[in-house]
Write a protein that holds these residues in place. Structure first.
Motif, PDB file in Angstrom:
ATOM      1  N   THR A  89      -5.303 -16.911  11.816  1.00  0.00           N
ATOM      2  CA  THR A  89      -4.713 -17.865  10.877  1.00  0.00           C
ATOM      3  C   THR A  89      -4.269 -17.166   9.605  1.00  0.00           C
ATOM      4  O   THR A  89      -3.171 -17.387   9.119  1.00  0.00           O
ATOM      5  CB  THR A  89      -5.725 -18.977  10.537  1.00  0.00           C
ATOM      6  OG1 THR A  89      -6.095 -19.626  11.744  1.00  0.00           O
ATOM      7  CG2 THR A  89      -5.141 -19.989   9.591  1.00  0.00           C
ATOM      8  N   ALA A  95      -0.287 -16.466   8.220  1.00  0.00           N
ATOM      9  CA  ALA A  95       0.161 -17.116   6.998  1.00  0.00           C
ATOM     10  C   ALA A  95       1.322 -16.343   6.386  1.00  0.00           C
ATOM     11  O   ALA A  95       1.345 -15.123   6.388  1.00  0.00           O
ATOM     12  CB  ALA A  95      -0.989 -17.202   5.996  1.00  0.00           C
ATOM     13  N   GLU A 104       2.106 -18.977   1.402  1.00  0.00           N
ATOM     14  CA  GLU A 104       0.793 -19.541   1.723  1.00  0.00           C
ATOM     15  C   GLU A 104      -0.328 -18.604   1.269  1.00  0.00           C
ATOM     16  O   GLU A 104      -1.314 -19.050   0.685  1.00  0.00           O
ATOM     17  CB  GLU A 104       0.687 -19.807   3.225  1.00  0.00           C
ATOM     18  CG  GLU A 104      -0.623 -20.474   3.625  1.00  0.00           C
ATOM     19  CD  GLU A 104      -0.687 -20.850   5.091  1.00  0.00           C
ATOM     20  OE1 GLU A 104      -1.693 -21.435   5.486  1.00  0.00           O
ATOM     21  OE2 GLU A 104       0.266 -20.558   5.844  1.00  0.00           O
ATOM     22  N   ARG A 162      -6.102 -25.211   2.038  1.00  0.00           N
ATOM     23  CA  ARG A 162      -5.400 -24.605   3.167  1.00  0.00           C
ATOM     24  C   ARG A 162      -4.256 -25.526   3.619  1.00  0.00           C
ATOM     25  O   ARG A 162      -3.160 -25.059   3.876  1.00  0.00           O
ATOM     26  CB  ARG A 162      -6.359 -24.344   4.325  1.00  0.00           C
ATOM     27  CG  ARG A 162      -5.666 -23.646   5.490  1.00  0.00           C
ATOM     28  CD  ARG A 162      -6.639 -23.077   6.491  1.00  0.00           C
ATOM     29  NE  ARG A 162      -7.481 -22.033   5.988  1.00  0.00           N
ATOM     30  CZ  ARG A 162      -7.105 -20.770   5.790  1.00  0.00           C
ATOM     31  NH1 ARG A 162      -5.878 -20.403   6.061  1.00  0.00           N
ATOM     32  NH2 ARG A 162      -7.945 -19.873   5.324  1.00  0.00           N
ATOM     33  N   CYS A 185      -1.410 -25.452   0.909  1.00  0.00           N
ATOM     34  CA  CYS A 185      -0.717 -24.159   0.900  1.00  0.00           C
ATOM     35  C   CYS A 185       0.124 -23.982   2.157  1.00  0.00           C
ATOM     36  O   CYS A 185       1.223 -23.432   2.108  1.00  0.00           O
ATOM     37  CB  CYS A 185      -1.722 -23.026   0.743  1.00  0.00           C
ATOM     38  SG  CYS A 185      -2.538 -23.016  -0.886  1.00  0.00           S
ATOM     39  N   ASN A 186      -0.368 -24.484   3.288  1.00  0.00           N
ATOM     40  CA  ASN A 186       0.400 -24.427   4.528  1.00  0.00           C
ATOM     41  C   ASN A 186       1.657 -25.284   4.419  1.00  0.00           C
ATOM     42  O   ASN A 186       2.735 -24.877   4.856  1.00  0.00           O
ATOM     43  CB  ASN A 186      -0.454 -24.857   5.713  1.00  0.00           C
ATOM     44  CG  ASN A 186       0.301 -24.786   7.009  1.00  0.00           C
ATOM     45  OD1 ASN A 186       0.883 -25.774   7.440  1.00  0.00           O
ATOM     46  ND2 ASN A 186       0.294 -23.626   7.630  1.00  0.00           N
ATOM     47  N   CYS A 187       1.531 -26.445   3.814  1.00  0.00           N
ATOM     48  CA  CYS A 187       2.680 -27.330   3.641  1.00  0.00           C
ATOM     49  C   CYS A 187       3.727 -26.667   2.742  1.00  0.00           C
ATOM     50  O   CYS A 187       4.931 -26.708   3.026  1.00  0.00           O
ATOM     51  CB  CYS A 187       2.226 -28.660   3.045  1.00  0.00           C
ATOM     52  SG  CYS A 187       3.567 -29.859   2.883  1.00  0.00           S
ATOM     53  N   GLN A 231       4.165 -23.495   2.365  1.00  0.00           N
ATOM     54  CA  GLN A 231       4.777 -22.435   3.160  1.00  0.00           C
ATOM     55  C   GLN A 231       5.832 -23.002   4.102  1.00  0.00           C
ATOM     56  O   GLN A 231       6.892 -22.404   4.295  1.00  0.00           O
ATOM     57  CB  GLN A 231       3.720 -21.669   3.967  1.00  0.00           C
ATOM     58  CG  GLN A 231       4.299 -20.561   4.839  1.00  0.00           C
ATOM     59  CD  GLN A 231       4.953 -19.459   4.051  1.00  0.00           C
ATOM     60  OE1 GLN A 231       4.339 -18.900   3.151  1.00  0.00           O
ATOM     61  NE2 GLN A 231       6.202 -19.123   4.377  1.00  0.00           N
ATOM     62  N   GLU A 232       5.567 -24.173   4.678  1.00  0.00           N
ATOM     63  CA  GLU A 232       6.560 -24.802   5.557  1.00  0.00           C
ATOM     64  C   GLU A 232       7.840 -25.113   4.787  1.00  0.00           C
ATOM     65  O   GLU A 232       8.946 -24.919   5.296  1.00  0.00           O
ATOM     66  CB  GLU A 232       5.982 -26.065   6.193  1.00  0.00           C
ATOM     67  CG  GLU A 232       4.933 -25.763   7.248  1.00  0.00           C
ATOM     68  CD  GLU A 232       4.309 -27.013   7.847  1.00  0.00           C
ATOM     69  OE1 GLU A 232       4.847 -28.124   7.646  1.00  0.00           O
ATOM     70  OE2 GLU A 232       3.280 -26.868   8.522  1.00  0.00           O
ATOM     71  N   CYS A 258       5.117 -32.260   0.495  1.00  0.00           N
ATOM     72  CA  CYS A 258       3.688 -32.034   0.315  1.00  0.00           C
ATOM     73  C   CYS A 258       3.008 -32.976  -0.679  1.00  0.00           C
ATOM     74  O   CYS A 258       1.784 -32.938  -0.823  1.00  0.00           O
ATOM     75  CB  CYS A 258       3.453 -30.592  -0.136  1.00  0.00           C
ATOM     76  SG  CYS A 258       4.228 -29.367   0.967  1.00  0.00           S
TER      77      CYS A 258
END
Length: 104
Positions: free
Chosen positions: A20, A24, A28, A41, A44-46, A48-49, A102
């Motif tokens: 994972t 990233a 992220e 998490r 931060c993932n959102c 990054q998307e 987000c």
């Protein structure tokens, strides 16, 4: 006999976490390493998307630096260079997309 089993069990437990983090993106990772309130998490993932949708790889790496050096963002925003202005427009689009995607 138990040492190999224990090592395999430990590896199996750590592999998803390692995969994972390795998967990233730069935004992220910077977000997760920041001391910002709400830097979970999932958030931060959102973000990054949103970056994946709006920024090229080089732009993502450049924008990731803003997490640790906000003054750099201010310098880019105030720059007279055409390339900085073009980047800033892409960065603003990224910010708008991240807010829309987000915001919870």
């Amino acid at each position: 006999m138990t040492k190999p089993f224990l090592a395999a069990a430990l590896l199996a437990a750590l592999l998803p976490v390692t995969a994972t983090v390795a998967a990233a993106g730069p935004i992220e990772r910077a977000c997760l390493n920041s001391d910002r309130r709400g830097a979970s998490r999932a958030m931060c993932n959102c973000i990054q998307e949103a970056a994946d949708m709006t920024l090229r790889g080089a732009d993502q790496r450049r924008a990731a630096k803003f997490f640790s050096d906000p003054e750099e963002a201010q310098q880019v925003r105030m720059s007279d260079r055409e390339s900085d202005n073009a980047f800033w427009e892409r960065y603003k689009d990224f910010g708008d997309t991240a807010r829309a995607l987000c915001a919870g």
